[in-house]
Scaffold this motif. Structure first.
Motif, mmCIF file in Angstrom:
data_model
loop_
_atom_site.group_PDB
_atom_site.id
_atom_site.type_symbol
_atom_site.label_atom_id
_atom_site.label_comp_id
_atom_site.label_asym_id
_atom_site.label_seq_id
_atom_site.Cartn_x
_atom_site.Cartn_y
_atom_site.Cartn_z
ATOM 1 N N VAL A 1 4.138 8.427 2.115
ATOM 2 C CA VAL A 1 3.365 8.974 0.998
ATOM 3 C C VAL A 1 3.754 10.437 0.923
ATOM 4 C CG1 VAL A 1 1.125 9.451 -0.015
ATOM 5 C CG2 VAL A 1 1.415 7.417 1.384
ATOM 6 N N GLY A 2 4.255 10.883 -0.217
ATOM 7 C CA GLY A 2 4.699 12.266 -0.315
ATOM 8 C C GLY A 2 4.756 12.698 -1.762
ATOM 9 N N PRO B 1 2.273 7.790 -6.828
ATOM 10 C CA PRO B 1 1.309 8.838 -6.455
ATOM 11 C C PRO B 1 1.980 9.867 -5.560
ATOM 12 C CG PRO B 1 0.883 6.820 -5.233
ATOM 13 C CD PRO B 1 1.907 6.472 -6.264
ATOM 14 N N GLU B 2 1.529 11.121 -5.668
ATOM 15 C CA GLU B 2 2.146 12.201 -4.894
ATOM 16 C C GLU B 2 1.104 12.953 -4.079
ATOM 17 O OE1 GLU B 2 4.890 14.716 -6.940
ATOM 18 O OE2 GLU B 2 5.532 13.134 -8.335
ATOM 19 N N PHE C 1 6.636 9.622 7.622
ATOM 20 C CA PHE C 1 7.035 11.027 7.719
ATOM 21 C C PHE C 1 6.845 11.669 6.353
ATOM 22 C CE2 PHE C 1 10.869 8.506 7.003
ATOM 23 C CZ PHE C 1 11.475 9.155 5.925
ATOM 24 N N SER C 2 6.863 12.994 6.336
ATOM 25 C CA SER C 2 6.501 13.711 5.119
ATOM 26 C C SER C 2 7.627 14.619 4.643
ATOM 27 C CB SER C 2 5.230 14.541 5.368
ATOM 28 O OG SER C 2 5.495 15.548 6.314
ATOM 29 N N VAL C 3 7.331 15.350 3.588
ATOM 30 C CA VAL C 3 8.335 16.191 2.928
ATOM 31 C C VAL C 3 8.891 17.259 3.860
ATOM 32 C CG1 VAL C 3 6.654 17.845 2.018
ATOM 33 C CG2 VAL C 3 8.784 17.431 0.764
ATOM 34 N N GLY D 1 0.780 -1.225 0.000
ATOM 35 C CA GLY D 1 0.000 0.000 0.000
ATOM 36 C C GLY D 1 0.810 1.272 0.000
ATOM 37 N N ALA D 2 0.138 2.358 0.385
ATOM 38 C CA ALA D 2 0.691 3.717 0.415
ATOM 39 C C ALA D 2 1.270 4.058 -0.960
ATOM 40 C CB ALA D 2 1.706 3.864 1.538
ATOM 41 N N ALA D 3 2.400 4.757 -1.010
ATOM 42 C CA ALA D 3 2.944 5.181 -2.300
ATOM 43 C C ALA D 3 3.384 4.007 -3.153
ATOM 44 C CB ALA D 3 4.116 6.140 -2.076
#
Length: 474
Positions: free
Chosen positions: A309-310, A221-222, A278-280, A66-68
């Protein structure tokens, strides 16, 4: 045979004995190293359709990453093969997945049934209409479902980076429960994608463990990277200025509030990251030297995560970066492991919180929205911090977009309590910070009304009196 330009040795069949032997010796904290061991075999390179035509059958269980890392082209091919072959009763198990989930469409009822371990928007309607399932579970417990044979995948569908000169691929942006599913799956189908970042830790898998390799370079995906609302920015500032100490270890998810918190930490020193995702927003702090991970007792100097996911900037940042360790979710989210991190500061969000501190995060009334995720794993881990400096934080904007209060007299009828009133310590809105730890019910109501939107405070005070038979008081 050459796969993506790499030479992989040949063998006649998968060595299933290695899996059962390894599993029999597994202990609670033992990593599954089987996937890192090269085997004398090679994958077969096929199209996605050909791969599923070879192995997809009625009554099977399919695990999807899953996720990105959601292997959307493979899942689309799986759906097409299932429909064309008039197959039935195929269970598709997954955490949060991205893009459209064709297998949950009404015309797939009876062919596929999705089972979410953490729901995303693409399956909510199907769950609400009874065509798909959801399992309430803490993230740290998900690998147990596979190791204890509660879920036994026939096929695992994943996405990996191309193999290196040694034949090693990477699970990239999503390790979480994937390794647990893989070592318990009979067949592994992998989308090999040059756009998948190469990450380390538990992400490594040797190409020889893959049965069918499908070359597909669809971009990931972004999400994220956009500025938040003024209210979210204020929340970030309140948390950054008042609750995050120098040397703290941070856990936070994706979204505007976590990014707002990170934006408020540019003058902090020696921060660390131990988070399921964590994110961008971590990139700028890392490059500024605010995030060093030097105060951590374990994985010193390295960011620890489990899935991402980012946007492309985040994927490029983690690609081939030895400062990032992507580890299994039963380790990253384990409450004891979390409690060992210095000044563990866990920042999570929710849908609504009632005047006693009960937190609804996975459902809106009776309608399932997401899942338990890692909220309780980290909220409790921070509360149990062995250094006594942990900070469990719930952060929400005080009002919904419709102007309704997120601080409510009682949770909506049928809403599930994810984080109990005993778990909750700090609740933060753009109106301020409430510390509920050790507070009585009327003190909690008083603190929460103070951080509710001004438009709703009078009504909340009346509701508190009706419920508690006394006025809220400090």
């Amino acid at each position: 045979m050459s796969v993506m330009g790499k030479i992989i040795p040949n063998v006649s069949s998968r060595n299933f004995g290695r899996i059962s032997a390894a599993l029999s010796n597994r202990t609670y904290f033992t990593y599954t190293q089987e996937l890192s061991q090269p085997l004398d075999r090679k994958p077969e390179t096929l199209t996605a359709k050909e791969a599923f035509e070879k192995c997809l059958k009625s009554g099977q269980t399919v695990f999807a990453q899953g996720a990105a890392a959601t292997p959307a082209p493979l899942l689309d091919a799986m759906t097409a093969v299932g429909k064309a072959g008039s197959l039935k009763d195929i269970r598709v198990v997954h955490m949060h997945t991205e893009k459209d989930a064709a297998y949950v469409a009404p015309d797939c009822e009876g062919i596929f049934r999705s089972c979410s371990l953490f729901m995303a928007a693409n399956v909510r309607k199907a769950v609400a209409e009874g065509r798909s399932d959801a399992i309430p579970i803490f993230l740290q417990d998900i690998p147990k479902l596979f190791h204890r044979k509660i879920i036994q995948p026939d096929i695992a569908v994943i996405q990996v980076s191309p193999p290196d000169s040694h034949g090693y691929c990477s699970l990239g942006t999503s390790v979480d429960c994937v390794r647990a599913a893989l070592v318990n799956s009979k067949i592994i189908i992998a989308q090999v994608n040059v756009n998948m970042p190469r990450t380390f830790g538990d992400a490594i898998i040797h190409m020889s463990h893959i049965d069918y390799a499908v070359e597909d370079n669809t971009p990931l995906p972004e999400h994220g990277g956009k500025g938040g609302s003024p209210e979210e920015t204020k929340i970030g500032q309140l948390i950054g200025d008042n609750l995050v100490e120098d040397g703290a270890t941070l856990q936070m998810g994706i979204g505007s509030i976590p990014d707002a918190v990170l934006s408020a930490l540019k003058n902090h020193k020696d921060l660390g990251i131990h988070s399921e995702m964590f994110s961008v927003g971590v990139i700028d702090l890392f490059r500024r030297g605010c995030i060093t991970n030097n105060k951590k007792k374990t994985h010193r100097g390295r960011i620890v995560g489990s899935f991402l996911v980012g946007n492309r900037e985040l994927y490029d940042f983690v690609d081939n970066n030895p400062a990032i360790e992507m580890l299994e979710i039963d380790y990253v989210n384990n409450t004891h492991i979390v409690s060992l991190q210095p000044t563990m500061t866990a920042i999570n969000s929710c849908i609504e919180v009632d005047l006693t501190g009960q937190v609804a995060a996975d459902s809106i009334g009776t309608r399932m929205y997401s899942g338990f995720g890692g909220q309780v794993d980290f909220i409790r881990g921070a509360a149990e911090a062995v250094d006594g400096r942990g900070k469990p934080i719930i952060a929400i904007v005080s009002n919904t977009k419709r102007g309704e209060s997120k601080v409510v007299p009682t949770l909506k009828l049928g809403a599930g309590v994810v984080t109990t009133r005993a778990h909750v310590h700090y609740v933060v809105t753009e109106q301020g910070i409430a510390n509920l730890f050790g507070k009585t019910l009327r003190q909690r109501a008083y603190e929460l009304i103070k951080i509710a939107h001004p438009d709703h405070r009078e009504a909340l005070e009346k509701a508190a009196f009706e419920r508690l038979k006394c006025m809220p008081a400090p």
